[in-house]
Design a protein around this motif. Structure first.
Motif, PDB file in Angstrom:
ATOM      1  N   MET A  40     -15.402 -15.365  17.414  1.00  0.00           N
ATOM      2  CA  MET A  40     -16.282 -15.508  16.267  1.00  0.00           C
ATOM      3  C   MET A  40     -15.556 -15.758  14.934  1.00  0.00           C
ATOM      4  SD  MET A  40     -17.674 -11.601  15.851  1.00  0.00           S
ATOM      5  CE  MET A  40     -16.553 -10.223  15.912  1.00  0.00           C
ATOM      6  N   ASP A 141     -19.378 -12.360   6.093  1.00  0.00           N
ATOM      7  CA  ASP A 141     -19.196 -12.721   7.503  1.00  0.00           C
ATOM      8  C   ASP A 141     -19.174 -11.476   8.376  1.00  0.00           C
ATOM      9  OD1 ASP A 141     -16.696 -14.556   9.441  1.00  0.00           O
ATOM     10  OD2 ASP A 141     -18.882 -14.422   9.630  1.00  0.00           O
ATOM     11  N   LYS A 144     -24.873  -9.095  10.170  1.00  0.00           N
ATOM     12  CA  LYS A 144     -25.800 -10.043   9.517  1.00  0.00           C
ATOM     13  C   LYS A 144     -26.929  -9.321   8.779  1.00  0.00           C
ATOM     14  CE  LYS A 144     -22.843 -12.516  11.342  1.00  0.00           C
ATOM     15  NZ  LYS A 144     -21.641 -12.719  10.495  1.00  0.00           N
ATOM     16  N   ASP A 169     -21.662 -16.918   5.977  1.00  0.00           N
ATOM     17  CA  ASP A 169     -21.553 -17.552   7.290  1.00  0.00           C
ATOM     18  C   ASP A 169     -22.762 -17.166   8.150  1.00  0.00           C
ATOM     19  OD1 ASP A 169     -19.321 -17.356  10.163  1.00  0.00           O
ATOM     20  OD2 ASP A 169     -20.440 -19.059   9.360  1.00  0.00           O
ATOM     21  N   ASN A 170     -23.061 -17.980   9.155  1.00  0.00           N
ATOM     22  CA  ASN A 170     -24.036 -17.631  10.203  1.00  0.00           C
ATOM     23  C   ASN A 170     -25.472 -17.482   9.742  1.00  0.00           C
ATOM     24  OD1 ASN A 170     -21.392 -15.501  10.925  1.00  0.00           O
ATOM     25  ND2 ASN A 170     -21.861 -17.271  12.241  1.00  0.00           N
ATOM     26  N   GLU A 199     -19.257 -22.036  15.387  1.00  0.00           N
ATOM     27  CA  GLU A 199     -17.848 -22.308  15.689  1.00  0.00           C
ATOM     28  C   GLU A 199     -17.650 -22.702  17.156  1.00  0.00           C
ATOM     29  OE1 GLU A 199     -18.936 -19.695  13.970  1.00  0.00           O
ATOM     30  OE2 GLU A 199     -18.385 -17.794  14.859  1.00  0.00           O
TER      31      GLU A 199
HETATM   32 MG   LIG Z   1     -19.185 -15.587  11.229  1.00  0.00          MG
END
Ligand SMILES: [Mg+2]
Ligand SMILES: O=C(NCCCOCn1ccc2cnccc21)c1cc(-c2ccc(F)cc2)cc(O)c1O
Length: 214
Positions: A40, A141, A144, A169-170, A199
């Protein structure tokens, strides 16, 4: 005894990257995770977007939430001006042990301070314990469901100034719906979505860049 994925990633760095060459560390991790086993890291595709935002902001102070093996830590720090500082928080002690060695291999110890613990506990201590005024750039990151509460916490602790940039991110996969809704609807943020992929995969993901307007 069985090695862990972070240990195997460190091995790939030590075998394939040149000491003191951050970009070779980044390349070695991407090659391992694309060809041997997924991990990740923000990765090469989203990493290019990260690079462009870091270069545009040219930050003197950076906070990274979520170190993992140090891939994005090294990627960001390799682009920082002299005397700039990056503080990175990691919750998992095993990840921290690996990340410290990856950061050392890249030769970036002087720019990076890795702190172990939970963001909710550490963010309120940033000013007193780490001598931070405000952050020019924050890379989110970590868990979440912590992106939104931690953004509110950073505001409350006076860690954001007019123009501070949050890069998350994400925001699609695994997804951060409450955070996205907040930064896109709040009059105090100017947000922009950078469409990309999870990724090392073809799955959609992306980065959300949000400028704090003060
Ligand atoms: Mg991430
Ligand atoms: O979960 C992810 N990252 C977070 C790690 C824990 O972070 C915990 N953590 C790190 C500091 C820190 C500080 N305070 C609290 C928690 C704190 C993460 C997950 C995926 C992913 C996507 C698809 C899948 F099928 C499976 C996984 C991709 C990513 O790019 C990620 O970043």
């Amino acid at each position: 005894t069985q090695s862990t994925r972070p240990q195997r990633i460190l091995g790939a760095v030590q075998q394939n990257a040149t000491r003191g060459d951050p970009r070779s560390v980044v390349r070695a991790i991407d090659q391992y995770c694309r060809n041997q086993e997924w991990a990740m890291n923000v990765g090469d595709e989203k990493g290019c977007i990260l690079d462009s935002v870091v270069s545009e902001v040219n930050p003197a102070t950076v906070l990274e939430l979520g170190t993992y093996c140090g891939y994005s830590t090294v990627r960001i720090a390799s682009l920082l001006p002299p005397h700039a500082k990056l503080i990175t928080l990691e919750f998992n002690p095993e990840f921290a042990v690996i990340a410290r060695q990856v950061i050392a291999w890249a030769g970036l110890e002087d720019k990076i301070q890795l702190v172990e613990g939970a963001s909710g506990d550490l963010i309120p201590k940033m000013k007193e314990q780490f001598g931070v005024e405000t952050f020019d750039l924050v890379f989110l990151d970590h868990w979440k469901d912590r992106y939104l509460p931690d953004t509110k916490l950073m505001e409350e602790c006076g860690l954001l100034r007019k123009g501070s940039v949050l890069l998350a991110d994400n925001v699609i996969c695994p997804g951060t719906p409450e955070y996205l809704e907040f930064v896109r609807s709040s009059p105090r943020y100017e947000s922009q979505y950078f469409k990309s992929h999870l990724e090392y995969t073809k799955v959609e993901d992306g980065l959300e860049k949000s400028v704090f307007l003060g």
